[in-house]
Design a protein around this motif. Structure first.
Motif, PDB file in Angstrom:
ATOM      1  N   ARG A 157       0.808  -1.390   0.149  1.00  0.00           N
ATOM      2  CA  ARG A 157       0.030  -0.138   0.019  1.00  0.00           C
ATOM      3  C   ARG A 157       0.887   1.331  -0.166  1.00  0.00           C
ATOM      4  NH1 ARG A 157      -4.755  -1.749   4.347  1.00  0.00           N
ATOM      5  NH2 ARG A 157      -6.003  -3.049   2.909  1.00  0.00           N
ATOM      6  N   GLU A 158       1.924   1.311   0.760  1.00  0.00           N
ATOM      7  CA  GLU A 158       2.841   2.534   0.732  1.00  0.00           C
ATOM      8  C   GLU A 158       3.530   2.531  -0.527  1.00  0.00           C
ATOM      9  OE1 GLU A 158       4.373   5.809   2.555  1.00  0.00           O
ATOM     10  OE2 GLU A 158       3.225   4.364   3.300  1.00  0.00           O
ATOM     11  N   GLU A 159       3.874   1.512  -1.312  1.00  0.00           N
ATOM     12  CA  GLU A 159       4.477   1.594  -2.479  1.00  0.00           C
ATOM     13  C   GLU A 159       3.542   2.077  -3.689  1.00  0.00           C
ATOM     14  OE1 GLU A 159       5.948  -2.108  -3.510  1.00  0.00           O
ATOM     15  OE2 GLU A 159       7.879  -1.930  -2.094  1.00  0.00           O
ATOM     16  N   ARG A 160       2.387   1.646  -3.402  1.00  0.00           N
ATOM     17  CA  ARG A 160       1.079   2.250  -4.178  1.00  0.00           C
ATOM     18  C   ARG A 160       0.838   3.633  -4.182  1.00  0.00           C
ATOM     19  NH1 ARG A 160      -2.528  -0.990  -2.717  1.00  0.00           N
ATOM     20  NH2 ARG A 160      -1.825  -2.644  -4.021  1.00  0.00           N
ATOM     21  N   LYS A 161       0.805   3.919  -2.919  1.00  0.00           N
ATOM     22  CA  LYS A 161       0.450   5.546  -2.490  1.00  0.00           C
ATOM     23  C   LYS A 161       1.631   6.213  -3.034  1.00  0.00           C
ATOM     24  CE  LYS A 161       1.233   6.889   1.499  1.00  0.00           C
ATOM     25  NZ  LYS A 161       1.109   7.020   3.196  1.00  0.00           N
ATOM     26  N   MET A 162       2.912   5.973  -2.904  1.00  0.00           N
ATOM     27  CA  MET A 162       3.993   6.836  -3.385  1.00  0.00           C
ATOM     28  C   MET A 162       4.094   6.858  -5.114  1.00  0.00           C
ATOM     29  SD  MET A 162       5.652   8.027  -0.687  1.00  0.00           S
ATOM     30  CE  MET A 162       6.975   8.692  -1.838  1.00  0.00           C
ATOM     31  N   MET A 163       3.696   5.680  -5.705  1.00  0.00           N
ATOM     32  CA  MET A 163       3.615   5.610  -6.961  1.00  0.00           C
ATOM     33  C   MET A 163       2.493   6.588  -7.582  1.00  0.00           C
ATOM     34  SD  MET A 163       2.392   2.625  -9.524  1.00  0.00           S
ATOM     35  CE  MET A 163       0.999   2.629  -8.942  1.00  0.00           C
ATOM     36  N   LYS A 164       1.213   6.666  -6.874  1.00  0.00           N
ATOM     37  CA  LYS A 164       0.260   7.584  -7.376  1.00  0.00           C
ATOM     38  C   LYS A 164       0.600   9.047  -6.955  1.00  0.00           C
ATOM     39  CE  LYS A 164      -3.417   4.304  -6.594  1.00  0.00           C
ATOM     40  NZ  LYS A 164      -4.709   4.153  -5.610  1.00  0.00           N
ATOM     41  N   TRP A 165       1.398   9.244  -6.026  1.00  0.00           N
ATOM     42  CA  TRP A 165       2.099  10.379  -5.780  1.00  0.00           C
ATOM     43  C   TRP A 165       3.170  11.035  -6.694  1.00  0.00           C
ATOM     44  CZ3 TRP A 165       6.632  12.748  -4.740  1.00  0.00           C
ATOM     45  CH2 TRP A 165       6.615  14.146  -4.098  1.00  0.00           C
ATOM     46  N   ASP A 166       3.831  10.077  -7.220  1.00  0.00           N
ATOM     47  CA  ASP A 166       4.893  10.683  -8.032  1.00  0.00           C
ATOM     48  C   ASP A 166       4.147  10.876  -9.370  1.00  0.00           C
ATOM     49  OD1 ASP A 166       7.657  10.788  -8.867  1.00  0.00           O
ATOM     50  OD2 ASP A 166       7.324   9.211 -10.270  1.00  0.00           O
ATOM     51  N   ARG A 167       3.183   9.987  -9.946  1.00  0.00           N
ATOM     52  CA  ARG A 167       2.603  10.204 -11.181  1.00  0.00           C
ATOM     53  C   ARG A 167       1.767  11.647 -10.951  1.00  0.00           C
ATOM     54  NH1 ARG A 167      -1.862   5.656 -12.357  1.00  0.00           N
ATOM     55  NH2 ARG A 167      -2.631   6.681 -10.375  1.00  0.00           N
ATOM     56  N   ALA A 168       1.155  11.856  -9.877  1.00  0.00           N
ATOM     57  CA  ALA A 168       0.339  13.054  -9.665  1.00  0.00           C
ATOM     58  C   ALA A 168       1.295  14.363  -9.928  1.00  0.00           C
ATOM     59  CB  ALA A 168      -0.353  13.315  -8.526  1.00  0.00           C
ATOM     60  N   ARG A 169       2.462  14.296  -9.162  1.00  0.00           N
ATOM     61  CA  ARG A 169       3.722  15.446  -9.412  1.00  0.00           C
ATOM     62  C   ARG A 169       3.937  15.481 -10.464  1.00  0.00           C
ATOM     63  NH1 ARG A 169       8.915  15.218  -9.754  1.00  0.00           N
ATOM     64  NH2 ARG A 169       8.740  12.953  -9.482  1.00  0.00           N
ATOM     65  N   LYS A 170       4.144  14.544 -11.544  1.00  0.00           N
ATOM     66  CA  LYS A 170       4.642  14.714 -12.794  1.00  0.00           C
ATOM     67  C   LYS A 170       3.510  15.390 -13.675  1.00  0.00           C
ATOM     68  CE  LYS A 170       7.696  10.840 -12.811  1.00  0.00           C
ATOM     69  NZ  LYS A 170       8.165   9.406 -13.352  1.00  0.00           N
ATOM     70  N   GLU A 171       2.354  14.957 -13.398  1.00  0.00           N
ATOM     71  CA  GLU A 171       1.271  15.652 -14.177  1.00  0.00           C
ATOM     72  C   GLU A 171       1.118  17.049 -13.811  1.00  0.00           C
ATOM     73  OE1 GLU A 171      -2.306  13.532 -13.048  1.00  0.00           O
ATOM     74  OE2 GLU A 171      -1.725  11.595 -14.350  1.00  0.00           O
ATOM     75  N   GLN A 172       1.281  17.395 -12.491  1.00  0.00           N
ATOM     76  CA  GLN A 172       1.343  18.792 -12.210  1.00  0.00           C
ATOM     77  C   GLN A 172       2.382  19.618 -12.832  1.00  0.00           C
ATOM     78  OE1 GLN A 172      -1.006  20.445 -10.629  1.00  0.00           O
ATOM     79  NE2 GLN A 172      -2.149  19.031 -10.445  1.00  0.00           N
ATOM     80  N   GLU A 173       3.522  19.006 -12.815  1.00  0.00           N
ATOM     81  CA  GLU A 173       4.773  19.680 -13.528  1.00  0.00           C
ATOM     82  C   GLU A 173       4.572  19.723 -14.857  1.00  0.00           C
ATOM     83  OE1 GLU A 173       8.197  17.349 -12.777  1.00  0.00           O
ATOM     84  OE2 GLU A 173       8.297  17.814 -10.502  1.00  0.00           O
ATOM     85  N   ARG A 179       1.614  25.693 -18.875  1.00  0.00           N
ATOM     86  CA  ARG A 179       1.151  27.302 -18.563  1.00  0.00           C
ATOM     87  C   ARG A 179       2.308  28.101 -18.729  1.00  0.00           C
ATOM     88  NH1 ARG A 179      -2.267  26.368 -12.831  1.00  0.00           N
ATOM     89  NH2 ARG A 179      -4.180  25.318 -13.979  1.00  0.00           N
ATOM     90  N   GLN A 180       3.282  27.736 -18.400  1.00  0.00           N
ATOM     91  CA  GLN A 180       4.499  28.809 -18.580  1.00  0.00           C
ATOM     92  C   GLN A 180       4.758  29.292 -20.107  1.00  0.00           C
ATOM     93  OE1 GLN A 180       7.820  27.678 -16.266  1.00  0.00           O
ATOM     94  NE2 GLN A 180       6.784  28.060 -14.152  1.00  0.00           N
ATOM     95  N   LEU A 181       4.851  28.071 -20.877  1.00  0.00           N
ATOM     96  CA  LEU A 181       5.021  28.310 -22.152  1.00  0.00           C
ATOM     97  C   LEU A 181       3.893  28.958 -22.953  1.00  0.00           C
ATOM     98  CD1 LEU A 181       6.201  24.760 -23.189  1.00  0.00           C
ATOM     99  CD2 LEU A 181       7.714  26.844 -23.043  1.00  0.00           C
ATOM    100  N   GLU A 182       2.707  29.136 -22.498  1.00  0.00           N
ATOM    101  CA  GLU A 182       1.468  29.573 -23.157  1.00  0.00           C
ATOM    102  C   GLU A 182       1.570  30.985 -22.750  1.00  0.00           C
ATOM    103  OE1 GLU A 182      -2.016  27.229 -21.912  1.00  0.00           O
ATOM    104  OE2 GLU A 182      -1.391  25.972 -23.560  1.00  0.00           O
ATOM    105  N   ALA A 183       1.957  31.232 -21.313  1.00  0.00           N
ATOM    106  CA  ALA A 183       2.080  32.656 -20.788  1.00  0.00           C
ATOM    107  C   ALA A 183       3.255  33.444 -21.157  1.00  0.00           C
ATOM    108  CB  ALA A 183       1.834  32.517 -19.413  1.00  0.00           C
ATOM    109  N   TRP A 184       4.362  32.751 -21.833  1.00  0.00           N
ATOM    110  CA  TRP A 184       5.406  33.709 -22.019  1.00  0.00           C
ATOM    111  C   TRP A 184       5.174  34.388 -23.675  1.00  0.00           C
ATOM    112  CZ3 TRP A 184       9.066  33.846 -26.049  1.00  0.00           C
ATOM    113  CH2 TRP A 184      10.196  34.500 -25.894  1.00  0.00           C
ATOM    114  N   LYS A 185       5.676  35.593 -23.538  1.00  0.00           N
ATOM    115  CA  LYS A 185       5.646  36.213 -24.924  1.00  0.00           C
ATOM    116  C   LYS A 185       6.914  37.104 -25.183  1.00  0.00           C
ATOM    117  CE  LYS A 185       0.729  37.557 -24.184  1.00  0.00           C
ATOM    118  NZ  LYS A 185      -0.445  38.677 -24.090  1.00  0.00           N
ATOM    119  N   ALA A 186       7.054  36.877 -26.366  1.00  0.00           N
ATOM    120  CA  ALA A 186       8.438  37.623 -26.969  1.00  0.00           C
ATOM    121  C   ALA A 186       8.302  38.967 -26.600  1.00  0.00           C
ATOM    122  CB  ALA A 186       8.685  37.105 -28.555  1.00  0.00           C
TER     123      ALA A 186
END
Length: 548
Positions: A157-173, A179-186
């Motif tokens: 269960r701990e390994e599954r929780k850490m795997m879900k947390w890491d997947r959510a972190r990558k999605e947020q990144e 968002r930063q690419l879309e908000a940046w203007k030359a």
């Protein structure tokens, strides 16, 4: 002639883009952590090789297409005639009836392991299912490196929780990077070009007075809030601040408010500097004062500090009450105060090591609990269990145990006017039915049903079927009496089916045809011959999955 405005084209490079956009097409590969090695014991199929606590010696199968198999059958039959196998059951386990829990308790460790490993009978009173409390406690104390089922489940269960947390972190990144690419203007204007990284606004003062090339630069000094607001508006509108137009101040220091205002105003095109926490914040000292009156629960500012009253309650032994807003269980060291010396305490030297108190000797206090259906099956069918009466200390006969199980199936226990639809008779008929078919039958109160059916046992796989026992009065005698089964609504059926479908189990409705009343004095074998069990599987029909 009017001047023709020149167009400045800027190509963003790696330094101009936001930090999160660098190498955005190459995701970071995180190596999975190796799973810690656990000592491997014997395989499960060797530990749970026997499906029942008795040994059987059947003859080998005969295949008509293979005449040689006949010689194998004859050889096995002759060998059993010459040297017959030992009589079964070879071992009879002993249990005690518990009126409080309405179950049979097995306290012998060997009997506990035998009944669990050979058919998965019973449940540990200190454990979720398998009676392994002693092994878990020994592993917790570090006496051995053996692994238990609860520890393996918690690790997964701990390994599954850490795997879900890491997947959510990558999605947020990834979302933040997009968002930063879309908000940046030359940058297109002169003020925006000056605000790019590596410009004069972003250089840090590495030389005295903020000079970047070793030459002294006059720093604009503001002397009033009006000048600060004017500078803020000027910078935000893209107008650089001139050194000559800045008003000097009599003092060479700039207040903290002016520094923060200039820092906020200098942020153009998303390159504002973040506020920084001062390295040396002002120290604030707190003091706790207690009332000199022991019975008081408030304090005055003029009262002197008295940590001794906070450690004890009413000046006497700790009784769990709260004095002066502090729990008596809190030691003075927890409050940041000096440790007081009491009469019954001694001061330990700094170099001396206090030896930890040895833990008490570990004694296995867990026992195996058998429900009435399991206990009667072991006594009546297999004959491997002997149940003792706690009042007399003598073993019960099959008839006595049968009558006792029927009586305690009612709430409160009922000794007279027993009916053919006793809860014990109906539930045991279903238990005996599935046990005789080779299913490992265990109580299913965890999922709101009567029985759970396992293919080989709970250590190999999850339960495949969830059984609900329902009495059926199909005999003409019951119809003449107007007896009807308990009414169940469609809402109840859909609720039970949805719960089992969520747990990946199939719901089975086991109808027990109740016979008419029988005469007194019949044995258990003659009584159960009159019951019949019918099975119905209930499945949820889904239009997108059940098209064929």
């Amino acid at each position: 002639m009017a001047d023709t405005p020149s167009t400045v084209s800027v190509t963003p490079n790696q330094h101009d883009l936001p930090p999160a956009s660098v190498n955005s097409d190459q995701p970071t590969q995180v190596k999975p952590k190796p799973r810690p090695t656990t000592p491997k014991g014997p395989p499960l199929h060797q530990i749970y090789a026997l499906p029942a606590p008795i040994r059987t010696f059947p003859l080998p199968a005969f295949y008509p297409s293979n005449p040689l198999s006949l010689f194998h059958v004859v050889y096995a039959w002759v060998s059993q005639l010459v040297s017959p196998p030992p009589a079964e059951p070879a071992v009879i386990h002993q249990g005690t009836w518990s009126p409080e829990t309405r179950s049979v308790h097995i306290k012998d460790p060997k009997s506990i392991r035998a009944l669990w490993e050979q058919g998965f009978f019973g449940k540990g009173n200190y454990s979720r299912s398998e009676p392994n409390w002693l092994k878990r406690e020994q592993a917790r104390r570090g006496e051995h490196d053996g692994h238990v089922a609860e520890a393996v489940t918690a690790q997964r269960r701990e390994e599954r929780k850490m795997m879900k947390w890491d997947r959510a972190r990558k999605e947020q990144e990834a979302i933040e990077r997009t968002r930063q690419l879309e908000a940046w203007k030359a940058p297109v204007g002169p003020a925006e070009l000056l605000a790019l990284p590596n410009s004069w606004h972003d250089l840090k003062p590495i030389y005295p007075n903020g000079s970047a090339n070793g030459t002294l630069v006059r720093t604009p000094i503001l002397n009033s809030t009006r000048n600060v607001s004017e500078a803020t508006n000027a910078v935000s509108n893209g107008i650089p601040i001139s050194v000559d137009t800045a008003v000097s101040k009599t003092s060479t220091e700039i207040t903290t408010t002016e520094k923060e205002t200039i820092a906020v105003a200098s942020g153009i095109n998303g390159h504002s500097s973040r506020p920084q926490t001062p390295t040396n914040p002002p120290k604030r000292r707190k003091s706790v004062r207690f009332s000199p009156k022991v019975e008081s629960t408030t304090f005055q500012l003029s009262d002197p500090p008295s940590p001794h009253h906070g450690a004890l309650t009413n000046g006497t032994a700790i009784n769990g009450s709260v004095s002066n807003g502090i729990s008596p269980l809190v030691r003075p060291t927890d409050l940041g105060l000096s440790q007081p010396v009491f009469e019954n305490e001694t001061i330990a030297k700094p170099n001396s090591q206090v030896e930890p108190e040895p833990e008490p000797e570990l004694v296995d206090k867990e026992h195996l609990q058998l429900c009435p259906e399991e206990a009667f099956y072991l006594v009546f069918v297999l004959g491997v269990l002997s149940v003792f009466d706690p009042a007399t200390g003598k073993p019960m006969t099959v008839a006595d145990l049968f009558a006792l199980c029927r009586q305690v199936s009612y709430m409160p226990p009922k000794k007279i006017d027993l009916q053919p639809d006793d809860p014990f008779l109906i539930h045991y008929a279903v238990y005996h039915h599935f046990r005789s078919l080779g299913w490992v039958t265990r109580p299913g109160i965890k999922f709101g049903v009567d029985w759970m059916l396992y293919n080989r046992g709970p250590v190999f796989s999850h339960a495949e079927f969830a059984v609900i026992v329902l009495p059926a009065y199909t005999d003409p005698w019951w119809k003449a009496q107007g007896r009807q089964p308990p009414r169940k609504s469609w809402h109840w059926l859909h609720t039970m089916n949805r719960v089992q479908a969520t747990a990946l189990k199939t719901l089975v409705l086991a109808y027990v045809d109740v016979p008419p009343p029988f005469e007194e004095g019949l044995g258990a074998a003659e009584i159960f011959k009159r019951y019949r069990v019918r099975e119905f599987i209930v499945k949820r029909w889904l239009s997108n999955r059940n098209r064929d």
